[in-house]
Design a protein around this motif. Structure first.
Motif, PDB file in Angstrom:
ATOM      1  N   VAL A   1      -2.245  37.438  -7.895  1.00 61.65           N
ATOM      2  CA  VAL A   1      -1.057  36.634  -8.230  1.00 61.65           C
ATOM      3  C   VAL A   1      -1.315  35.178  -7.827  1.00 61.65           C
ATOM      4  N   HIS A   2      -1.975  34.982  -6.704  1.00 62.87           N
ATOM      5  CA  HIS A   2      -2.277  33.636  -6.202  1.00 62.87           C
ATOM      6  C   HIS A   2      -3.317  32.950  -7.086  1.00 62.87           C
ATOM      7  N   THR A   3      -4.407  33.655  -7.370  1.00 64.85           N
ATOM      8  CA  THR A   3      -5.436  33.141  -8.272  1.00 64.85           C
ATOM      9  C   THR A   3      -6.143  34.308  -8.954  1.00 64.85           C
ATOM     10  N   VAL A   4      -6.323  34.196 -10.264  1.00 66.16           N
ATOM     11  CA  VAL A   4      -6.939  35.290 -11.027  1.00 66.16           C
ATOM     12  C   VAL A   4      -8.396  35.515 -10.622  1.00 66.16           C
ATOM     13  N   LYS A   5      -8.972  34.593  -9.860  1.00 65.33           N
ATOM     14  CA  LYS A   5     -10.352  34.765  -9.378  1.00 65.33           C
ATOM     15  C   LYS A   5     -10.473  35.986  -8.473  1.00 65.33           C
ATOM     16  N   HIS A   6      -9.363  36.412  -7.867  1.00 63.79           N
ATOM     17  CA  HIS A   6      -9.389  37.593  -6.991  1.00 63.79           C
ATOM     18  C   HIS A   6      -9.497  38.907  -7.783  1.00 63.79           C
ATOM     19  N   ALA A   7      -9.198  38.853  -9.080  1.00 64.20           N
ATOM     20  CA  ALA A   7      -9.109  40.082  -9.880  1.00 64.20           C
ATOM     21  C   ALA A   7     -10.374  40.937  -9.815  1.00 64.20           C
ATOM     22  N   ILE A   8     -11.542  40.298  -9.875  1.00 65.27           N
ATOM     23  CA  ILE A   8     -12.794  41.064  -9.893  1.00 65.27           C
ATOM     24  C   ILE A   8     -13.035  41.769  -8.558  1.00 65.27           C
ATOM     25  N   GLY A   9     -12.373  41.299  -7.500  1.00 65.33           N
ATOM     26  CA  GLY A   9     -12.520  41.939  -6.190  1.00 65.33           C
ATOM     27  C   GLY A   9     -12.030  43.373  -6.187  1.00 65.33           C
ATOM     28  N   LEU A  10     -10.995  43.656  -6.983  1.00 65.15           N
ATOM     29  CA  LEU A  10     -10.463  45.027  -7.027  1.00 65.15           C
ATOM     30  C   LEU A  10     -11.519  46.020  -7.506  1.00 65.15           C
ATOM     31  N   PRO A  11     -12.156  45.828  -8.688  1.00 59.99           N
ATOM     32  CA  PRO A  11     -13.189  46.786  -9.085  1.00 59.99           C
ATOM     33  C   PRO A  11     -14.418  46.774  -8.173  1.00 59.99           C
ATOM     34  N   MET A  12     -14.779  45.616  -7.627  1.00 61.37           N
ATOM     35  CA  MET A  12     -15.926  45.564  -6.713  1.00 61.37           C
ATOM     36  C   MET A  12     -15.708  46.502  -5.526  1.00 61.37           C
ATOM     37  N   TYR A  13     -14.524  46.412  -4.920  1.00 61.69           N
ATOM     38  CA  TYR A  13     -14.227  47.251  -3.755  1.00 61.69           C
ATOM     39  C   TYR A  13     -13.926  48.699  -4.131  1.00 61.69           C
ATOM     40  N   GLU A  14     -13.200  48.902  -5.239  1.00 64.13           N
ATOM     41  CA  GLU A  14     -12.892  50.285  -5.602  1.00 64.13           C
ATOM     42  C   GLU A  14     -14.156  51.043  -6.012  1.00 64.13           C
ATOM     43  N   MET A  15     -15.032  50.384  -6.745  1.00 61.76           N
ATOM     44  CA  MET A  15     -16.296  51.030  -7.121  1.00 61.76           C
ATOM     45  C   MET A  15     -17.172  51.275  -5.890  1.00 61.76           C
ATOM     46  N   THR A  16     -17.111  50.368  -4.927  1.00 59.69           N
ATOM     47  CA  THR A  16     -17.825  50.577  -3.659  1.00 59.69           C
ATOM     48  C   THR A  16     -17.298  51.841  -2.983  1.00 59.69           C
TER      49      THR A  16
END
Length: 198
Positions: A118-133
């Motif tokens: 919500v703050h910045t869309v740059k954070h969006a890719i962090g979700l799959p990076m961590y969930e896939m981890t």
């Protein structure tokens, strides 16, 4: 570098994240994110965050996870401010430090990253990076087909989020409306440039 080799290298280095931002498995998703509007990315991210929050809630029965996901939706809708939501997001990241379970740690960070979109869309890719981890830590690296399936799921959901944003009436925070407008103006300018260069 092959995906398995990529993950093995990160495991040897004892990296917390086993899926990097530039990982081969995320390239297609990154391409779709690059042409998605801010509203689409936020909507997708918050829906995925809610799904992860439910999983954590089922395991721990701690209201923190679902509350944080709900607060992030309210922030996106302009009904909460960043200063009201940030403590919950930080508490979710903090939860990761309280557990020795590497799967839970990664899921907490995935949730935190998703809500921070919500703050910045740059954070969006962090979700799959961590969930896939989390998935790799849970299932191992002998057969990584589950990561391919997950990547395809993310892309499907992102395209569905685009349709939802177009068709579902929802109020958005003013700063998101501003980013959305700028995105569409930029796209229009790019299309005009492409037309004039033909």
């Amino acid at each position: 570098m092959e995906l398995k080799e990529e993950i093995e290298t990160r495991l040897k280095r004892k990296n917390q994240l086993l899926i990097a931002k530039d990982s081969i498995i995320l390239q297609e998703l990154q391409d779709v994110l690059a042409v998605s509007s801010p509203k689409t990315i936020i909507y997708w991210s918050l829906r995925e965050s809610e799904r992860i929050a439910r999983r954590l809630d089922d395991q721990f029965h701690d209201p923190l996870f679902l509350e944080t996901a709900i607060f992030a939706w309210l922030w996106a809708m302009g009904e909460k401010k960043m200063y009201e939501v940030k403590p919950s997001i930080l508490a979710v990241h903090g939860y990761a430090k309280k557990t020795d379970d590497p799967v839970v740690q990664a899921l907490c960070h995935a949730l935190g990253q998703g809500c921070s979109t919500v703050h910045t869309v740059k954070h969006a890719i962090g979700l799959p990076m961590y969930e896939m981890t989390a998935m790799v830590k849970e299932r191992g690296i002998d057969d990584l087909s589950y990561l391919v399936e997950m990547k395809e799921y993310y892309i499907r959901e992102l395209l569905d989020a685009r349709d939802c944003v177009r068709n579902v009436k929802m109020s958005w925070a003013k700063f998101i409306e501003k980013h959305e407008k700028a995105f569409h103006e930029e796209q229009k300018a790019r299309n005009l440039d492409a037309e004039s260069n033909k």
